[in-house]
Design a protein around this motif. Structure first.
Motif, PDB file in Angstrom:
ATOM      1  N   TRP A  39      43.154  38.232  39.000  1.00 16.79           N
ATOM      2  CA  TRP A  39      43.288  38.940  37.726  1.00 16.79           C
ATOM      3  C   TRP A  39      42.169  39.955  37.546  1.00 16.79           C
ATOM      4  CZ3 TRP A  39      39.374  38.760  34.193  1.00 16.79           C
ATOM      5  CH2 TRP A  39      38.395  37.773  34.387  1.00 16.79           C
ATOM      6  N   GLU A  40      40.969  39.567  37.979  1.00 18.27           N
ATOM      7  CA  GLU A  40      39.810  40.458  37.852  1.00 18.27           C
ATOM      8  C   GLU A  40      39.967  41.666  38.788  1.00 18.27           C
ATOM      9  OE1 GLU A  40      34.966  40.121  38.351  1.00 18.27           O
ATOM     10  OE2 GLU A  40      36.186  38.319  38.462  1.00 18.27           O
ATOM     11  N   LYS A  91      42.595  43.944  37.307  1.00 22.21           N
ATOM     12  CA  LYS A  91      42.057  44.680  36.150  1.00 22.21           C
ATOM     13  C   LYS A  91      41.236  45.877  36.621  1.00 22.21           C
ATOM     14  CE  LYS A  91      38.933  44.134  32.256  1.00 22.21           C
ATOM     15  NZ  LYS A  91      37.945  43.254  31.619  1.00 22.21           N
ATOM     16  N   GLU A  92      40.373  45.641  37.594  1.00 19.48           N
ATOM     17  CA  GLU A  92      39.559  46.729  38.144  1.00 19.48           C
ATOM     18  C   GLU A  92      40.449  47.794  38.791  1.00 19.48           C
ATOM     19  OE1 GLU A  92      36.251  48.974  39.083  1.00 19.48           O
ATOM     20  OE2 GLU A  92      36.295  47.171  37.852  1.00 19.48           O
TER      21      GLU A  92
END
Length: 124
Positions: free
Chosen positions: A73-74, A77-78
């Motif tokens: 997810w991180e 997002k990036e």
């Protein structure tokens, strides 16, 4: 089915950006080994992307893959911050282990063994 030109373009864009993200997150060189993104395949609707990771000299590749999936997810997002202007929707990322390097090394070892056996038979 053959990939369209747009799928290839988006795949290359995602591969480039994901490589940079992995480098910044410290995943490219970890635990004495290296992780690289060998390919990114995008579905025709551009909503899903399969990310193939090549791991070199990493003791537990499956564990590393799980850790990357947990932070997916991180990473997504990036990625969205980077490609948000070029794509309407950021694709869902699915990570897979690319064992092509292992396969190549195994094949080279087999060929080496065959050559040695052939050389041994010729000398008799």
């Amino acid at each position: 089915m053959q990939e369209t030109k747009r799928q290839k373009q988006v795949g290359q864009l995602l591969q480039k950006e994901l490589s940079d993200i992995f480098q910044r997150m410290g995943y490219n060189v970890t635990e004495g080994g290296m992780i690289s993104i060998s390919a990114v395949r995008v579905t025709p609707d551009l909503l899903e992307a399969r990310v193939y990771l090549s791991m070199f000299q990493i003791k537990d590749a499956a564990d590393m893959l799980e850790r990357i999936k947990e932070r997916g997810w991180e990473i997504r997002k990036e990625l969205g911050l980077r490609v948000g202007k070029q794509l309407r929707r950021v694709p869902e990322l699915t990570f897979f282990l690319d064992d092509t390097l292992d396969y190549v090394f195994r094949m080279e070892e087999l060929f080496k063994k065959i050559r040695e056996d052939d050389a041994g038979k010729e000398n008799k």
